[in-house]
Design a protein around this motif. Structure first.
Motif, mmCIF file in Angstrom:
data_model
loop_
_atom_site.group_PDB
_atom_site.id
_atom_site.type_symbol
_atom_site.label_atom_id
_atom_site.label_comp_id
_atom_site.label_asym_id
_atom_site.label_seq_id
_atom_site.Cartn_x
_atom_site.Cartn_y
_atom_site.Cartn_z
ATOM 1 N N LEU A 1 0.883 -0.932 -0.253
ATOM 2 C CA LEU A 1 0.103 0.132 0.040
ATOM 3 C C LEU A 1 0.706 1.094 -0.133
ATOM 4 O O LEU A 1 0.111 2.140 -1.050
ATOM 5 C CB LEU A 1 -0.938 -0.044 0.830
ATOM 6 C CG LEU A 1 -2.231 -1.097 0.951
ATOM 7 C CD1 LEU A 1 -3.174 -1.076 2.356
ATOM 8 C CD2 LEU A 1 -3.074 -0.952 -0.232
ATOM 9 N N ALA A 2 1.892 1.516 0.749
ATOM 10 C CA ALA A 2 2.756 2.719 0.960
ATOM 11 C C ALA A 2 4.271 3.265 0.201
ATOM 12 O O ALA A 2 3.905 3.659 -0.094
ATOM 13 C CB ALA A 2 3.312 2.718 2.338
ATOM 14 N N HIS A 3 4.135 1.585 -0.578
ATOM 15 C CA HIS A 3 5.012 1.997 -1.931
ATOM 16 C C HIS A 3 4.444 1.666 -2.933
ATOM 17 O O HIS A 3 5.501 1.304 -4.075
ATOM 18 C CB HIS A 3 6.311 0.524 -0.880
ATOM 19 C CG HIS A 3 7.411 1.252 0.180
ATOM 20 N ND1 HIS A 3 7.972 2.632 0.526
ATOM 21 C CD2 HIS A 3 6.715 1.025 1.413
ATOM 22 C CE1 HIS A 3 7.678 2.487 1.745
ATOM 23 N NE2 HIS A 3 7.258 1.807 2.239
ATOM 24 N N VAL A 4 4.531 -0.436 -3.242
ATOM 25 C CA VAL A 4 4.428 -0.291 -4.509
ATOM 26 C C VAL A 4 3.635 0.173 -4.875
ATOM 27 O O VAL A 4 3.268 0.644 -6.472
ATOM 28 C CB VAL A 4 4.197 -2.004 -4.276
ATOM 29 C CG1 VAL A 4 3.467 -2.835 -5.744
ATOM 30 C CG2 VAL A 4 5.183 -2.526 -3.789
ATOM 31 N N ALA A 5 2.125 0.377 -4.628
ATOM 32 C CA ALA A 5 0.465 1.030 -5.174
ATOM 33 C C ALA A 5 0.934 2.113 -5.345
ATOM 34 O O ALA A 5 0.660 3.279 -6.611
ATOM 35 C CB ALA A 5 -0.637 0.061 -3.960
ATOM 36 N N ARG A 6 1.567 3.001 -4.203
ATOM 37 C CA ARG A 6 1.201 4.214 -4.666
ATOM 38 C C ARG A 6 2.299 4.584 -5.827
ATOM 39 O O ARG A 6 1.929 5.627 -6.628
ATOM 40 C CB ARG A 6 2.074 5.062 -3.196
ATOM 41 C CG ARG A 6 2.329 6.091 -3.467
ATOM 42 C CD ARG A 6 3.265 7.579 -2.296
ATOM 43 N NE ARG A 6 2.268 7.110 -0.876
ATOM 44 C CZ ARG A 6 1.878 7.087 0.653
ATOM 45 N NH1 ARG A 6 3.172 8.128 0.289
ATOM 46 N NH2 ARG A 6 1.466 6.922 1.067
ATOM 47 N N ASN A 7 3.657 4.061 -6.076
ATOM 48 C CA ASN A 7 4.022 4.487 -7.235
ATOM 49 C C ASN A 7 3.927 4.332 -8.882
ATOM 50 O O ASN A 7 3.869 4.698 -9.513
ATOM 51 C CB ASN A 7 5.853 3.521 -6.754
ATOM 52 C CG ASN A 7 6.426 4.089 -5.898
ATOM 53 O OD1 ASN A 7 6.905 5.656 -6.202
ATOM 54 N ND2 ASN A 7 6.355 4.278 -4.768
ATOM 55 N N ALA A 8 2.413 3.164 -8.454
ATOM 56 C CA ALA A 8 1.977 1.996 -9.498
ATOM 57 C C ALA A 8 1.098 2.888 -9.952
ATOM 58 O O ALA A 8 0.589 3.036 -11.573
ATOM 59 C CB ALA A 8 1.928 0.966 -9.253
ATOM 60 N N LEU A 9 0.869 3.877 -9.219
ATOM 61 C CA LEU A 9 -0.682 4.430 -9.190
ATOM 62 C C LEU A 9 -0.283 5.880 -10.188
ATOM 63 O O LEU A 9 -0.731 6.316 -11.438
ATOM 64 C CB LEU A 9 -1.521 5.552 -7.600
ATOM 65 C CG LEU A 9 -1.989 4.418 -7.640
ATOM 66 C CD1 LEU A 9 -2.687 4.946 -6.344
ATOM 67 C CD2 LEU A 9 -3.774 4.596 -8.477
ATOM 68 N N LEU A 10 1.129 6.372 -10.099
ATOM 69 C CA LEU A 10 1.203 7.870 -10.952
ATOM 70 C C LEU A 10 0.756 7.553 -12.708
ATOM 71 O O LEU A 10 0.256 8.506 -12.849
ATOM 72 C CB LEU A 10 2.780 7.725 -10.899
ATOM 73 C CG LEU A 10 2.970 8.189 -9.592
ATOM 74 C CD1 LEU A 10 4.287 8.444 -9.318
ATOM 75 C CD2 LEU A 10 2.865 9.302 -8.916
ATOM 76 N N PRO A 11 1.203 6.258 -12.957
ATOM 77 C CA PRO A 11 1.186 6.214 -14.925
ATOM 78 C C PRO A 11 -0.708 6.751 -15.630
ATOM 79 O O PRO A 11 -0.640 6.845 -16.151
ATOM 80 C CB PRO A 11 1.473 4.667 -15.035
ATOM 81 C CG PRO A 11 2.440 4.473 -14.328
ATOM 82 C CD PRO A 11 2.202 4.907 -12.919
ATOM 83 N N LEU A 12 -1.609 5.601 -14.458
ATOM 84 C CA LEU A 12 -3.021 6.032 -14.166
ATOM 85 C C LEU A 12 -3.407 6.767 -14.143
ATOM 86 O O LEU A 12 -4.186 8.102 -14.930
ATOM 87 C CB LEU A 12 -3.601 5.386 -12.995
ATOM 88 C CG LEU A 12 -3.841 2.977 -13.769
ATOM 89 C CD1 LEU A 12 -2.274 2.704 -13.422
ATOM 90 C CD2 LEU A 12 -4.801 3.094 -12.540
ATOM 91 N N ILE A 13 -3.064 8.136 -13.012
ATOM 92 C CA ILE A 13 -3.053 9.303 -12.684
ATOM 93 C C ILE A 13 -2.550 10.386 -14.018
ATOM 94 O O ILE A 13 -3.639 10.792 -13.846
ATOM 95 C CB ILE A 13 -2.253 9.892 -11.824
ATOM 96 C CG1 ILE A 13 -2.640 8.907 -9.728
ATOM 97 C CG2 ILE A 13 -3.237 11.456 -11.351
ATOM 98 C CD1 ILE A 13 -2.770 9.113 -9.129
ATOM 99 N N THR A 14 -1.936 10.263 -14.665
ATOM 100 C CA THR A 14 -0.861 11.098 -15.382
ATOM 101 C C THR A 14 -1.523 10.338 -16.700
ATOM 102 O O THR A 14 -0.813 11.543 -17.637
ATOM 103 C CB THR A 14 0.531 10.715 -14.577
ATOM 104 O OG1 THR A 14 1.007 10.007 -15.404
ATOM 105 C CG2 THR A 14 0.807 11.254 -14.120
#
Length: 252
Positions: free
Chosen positions: A238-251
């Motif tokens: 939750l704090a490391h993997v998912a947070r960084n993987a979300l960046l491409p979806l948001i941008t």
């Protein structure tokens, strides 16, 4: 901050040029097509040669292509989209009248697809190669391959025609006189089918993107460092993997 503003200005200027190219290209493609708007109108309504000549003059189709392009660009600059032949009203008014319901539908479908798709992508990517990962990956691929119009028809037949759980169309019940929360609930019920039909297709896309992003992040050095520190798998996900993987979806 200055660098960010400069980047925004460059993007805006670039967007203006792209929009201009699209508008001019669309105009030229329509000009290259056989016939014109009057021909299409006469086919559906009928009319003699005098009517055709009158309509071409009224709509400015008897002018040169360059003049019509200049008039078209000038009208667009003033947000004048012309007159709707079908509704006999300005096109801008027709669009603005339907815009709130369209935005409500698209925002709801996007929220469903992004929220649920990202959550399922995190759930699948938390344990790469597991049964749930393979199951959700195959399921999302199958769902993404389903045509949206076919999914919509199936949902209508099952939930509106056979089970009669949901309304078949409309934005709310006609002449219901509902207000407040009752009206909001009525609108939500009417939105259930179209939002599901639109949202489920893009849900599969977000799920696969999120799962692929997490698979990439799992191989990063900072994840290995988090494991070496003894952090729990839940916190790493939750704090490391998912947070960084979300960046491409948001941008995107």
């Amino acid at each position: 901050m200055t660098r960010a503003l400069t980047l925004i200005r460059r993007r805006l200027v670039g967007s203006v040029f792209v929009l201009l190219i699209v508008v001019v290209g669309t105009f030229l493609l329509l000009e290259a097509a056989p016939g014109d708007a009057v021909d299409a109108y006469i086919v559906s309504t009928g009319g003699d040669a005098g009517m055709i000549e009158l309509l071409r003059h009224r709509w400015g189709l008897d002018q040169s292509e360059l003049t019509r392009l200049a008039n078209y660009l000038w009208a667009l600059l003033h947000l004048d989209l012309g007159q709707s032949v079908t509704f006999s009203r300005p096109i801008r008014d027709v669009i603005l009248e339907r815009l709130p319901n369209t935005l409500l539908l698209m925002v709801s479908a996007t929220a469903l697809s992004f929220g649920l798709g990202s959550a399922l992508g995190i759930y699948a990517g938390a344990q790469p190669g597991s049964f749930r990962d393979r199951f959700l990956s195959i399921g999302s691929l199958a769902l993404y391959a389903v045509p949206g119009f076919w999914l919509g028809l199936v949902l209508i037949v099952v939930f509106a025609v056979d089970l009669r759980w949901l309304p078949i169309g409309g934005i709310e019940t006609l002449a219901s006189d509902k207000t407040g929360l009752d009206r909001a609930a009525d609108i939500a019920v009417h939105l259930a089918l179209p939002v599901s039909a639109l949202g489920f297709i893009y849900l599969a896309l977000y799920l696969r993107m999120m799962r692929a992003g997490m698979a990439e992040v799992w191989r990063q050095d900072f994840v290995l460092a988090a494991r070496a520190k003894g952090l729990s798998r839940r916190r790493i996900v939750l704090a490391h993997v998912a947070r960084n993987a979300l960046l491409p979806l948001i941008t995107m």
